[in-house]
Each structure stands twice: as structure tokens, then as C-alpha cells.
Scaffold this motif. Structure first.
Motif, short mmCIF file in Angstrom:
data_model
loop_
_atom_site.label_atom_id
_atom_site.label_comp_id
_atom_site.label_asym_id
_atom_site.label_seq_id
_atom_site.Cartn_x
_atom_site.Cartn_y
_atom_site.Cartn_z
N ASP A 86 24.86 85.81 32.50
CA ASP A 86 25.58 86.21 31.29
C ASP A 86 26.73 87.18 31.57
OD1 ASP A 86 24.20 88.56 31.80
OD2 ASP A 86 22.90 88.40 30.04
N ALA A 88 30.06 87.25 32.13
CA ALA A 88 31.19 86.32 32.03
C ALA A 88 32.33 86.67 32.98
CB ALA A 88 31.70 86.27 30.59
N LYS A 110 33.51 76.16 26.50
CA LYS A 110 32.33 76.14 25.63
C LYS A 110 31.80 74.71 25.53
CE LYS A 110 30.16 78.48 22.03
NZ LYS A 110 29.65 79.80 22.07
N GLY A 114 26.19 75.51 23.63
CA GLY A 114 26.55 76.87 23.27
C GLY A 114 27.04 77.75 24.40
N ASP A 115 26.81 77.36 25.63
CA ASP A 115 27.26 78.15 26.78
C ASP A 115 28.64 77.68 27.23
OD1 ASP A 115 24.78 79.37 26.70
OD2 ASP A 115 23.99 78.36 28.48
N SER A 133 26.01 82.08 30.02
CA SER A 133 25.20 82.18 28.80
C SER A 133 25.75 83.30 27.93
CB SER A 133 23.74 82.50 29.13
OG SER A 133 23.21 81.53 29.99
N GLU A 134 25.59 83.14 26.63
CA GLU A 134 25.97 84.22 25.72
C GLU A 134 24.96 85.35 25.87
OE1 GLU A 134 27.03 83.40 21.70
OE2 GLU A 134 27.69 81.37 22.20
N GLN A 135 25.45 86.58 25.91
CA GLN A 135 24.56 87.73 26.01
C GLN A 135 23.82 87.90 24.69
OE1 GLN A 135 26.49 91.29 27.34
NE2 GLN A 135 27.03 90.42 29.30
N ALA A 137 22.32 89.58 21.52
CA ALA A 137 22.87 90.67 20.67
C ALA A 137 21.95 91.84 20.59
CB ALA A 137 23.17 90.15 19.29
#
Length: 137
Positions: A86, A88, A110, A114-115, A133-135, A137
């Protein structure tokens, strides 16, 4: 030492520049051992790499060697290396260097899951998958 899984790449005589290239990208400690180091000092392939290992601060381990004479080299789809996480900025930096003189088959963008994902083949013919991957929240 706990069990671990890491890629091992066979090269057709250019393991040393390939591993030095990867060290330049990922940093870490690179050990290079030639066939000559392991008792084959007079062999025509004495200066080729019998075993190399790159261990990085991120916990990556990459191993490689040159194939000795008599073993068939089959470049292409015999290995894929996956980088995921994650961070980026770090992963985009790796992507930029790996794909820089290589061929991009899937742009780093993207994806439907979602990644951010991309696929490239570096200048040594190794295919890399990069998944950001999105971190949470």
C-alpha cells in the motif's frame, strides 16, 4: 530461519548485471558467488554466477543464477515477480524503473478490483506485476 517463498530467476549469462540492476532499484545487500568461487576456477564459465541473493530493507528476497553449460535456457513466461503493498510512492518508483527500458503490457492504473495495477517486462525479459492496494482508512 522461518520458511519463506521468493522468486529464483535463471539467466543465460547475464545474472550479474541483472541482479545489480535490481539492487539499484530496490537497494539492500547483494551477494554474488561465481562458479569459480565454488571450486570451478578453470571452467570456461568460472566468472558466471552460480548463486546470487538480494535482500532488501523492505523484506524482499530475490535469488538468481546463470545456467551452467548444458542446461537449456527458456526465457519468457518461466517466471513472474509480484510486488504488492500500500506504499504507492515506493511501488510507483519501482514501476518507473522496471518499466523504463522495458515493455508495458498493462499500464499502471486503477483496475476493476479497486487497486492500481500494472504489468511490464523489464529489459532482461522478466515479467513484473505491481499492485498498489488502497490504504485502510
Amino acid at each position: 530461519m522461518p520458511s519463506r517463498l521468493n522468486p529464483y530467476i535463471s539467466f543465460d549469462g547475464d545474472a550479474r548485471p541483472a541482479m545489480e540492476f535490481y539492487k539499484g532499484i530496490f537497494g539492500g545487500t547483494l551477494s554474488l558467488n561465481t562458479f569459480g568461487d565454488f571450486g570451478q576456477k578453470d571452467a570456461p564459465f568460472a566468472d558466471k554466477i552460480m548463486h546470487s541473493m538480494l535482500e532488501t530493507d523492505q523484506g524482499f528476497t530475490l535469488m538468481a543464477s546463470d545456467l551452467p553449460p548444458g542446461m537449456e535456457y527458456k526465457p519468457g513466461n518461466n517466471i513472474t515477480v509480484s510486488l504488492s503493498g500500500d506504499d504507492a510512492d515506493e511501488l510507483r518508483g519501482f514501476w518507473a524503473e522496471l518499466s523504463g527500458q522495458g515493455v508495458v503490457s498493462v499500464p499502471l492504473e486503477k483496475q476493476m478490483w479497486g487497486d492500481v495495477f500494472g504489468m511490464c517486462t523489464d529489459r532482461f525479459g522478466i515479467t513484473w506485476l505491481v499492485n498498489i492496494s488502497e490504504q485502510a482508512a
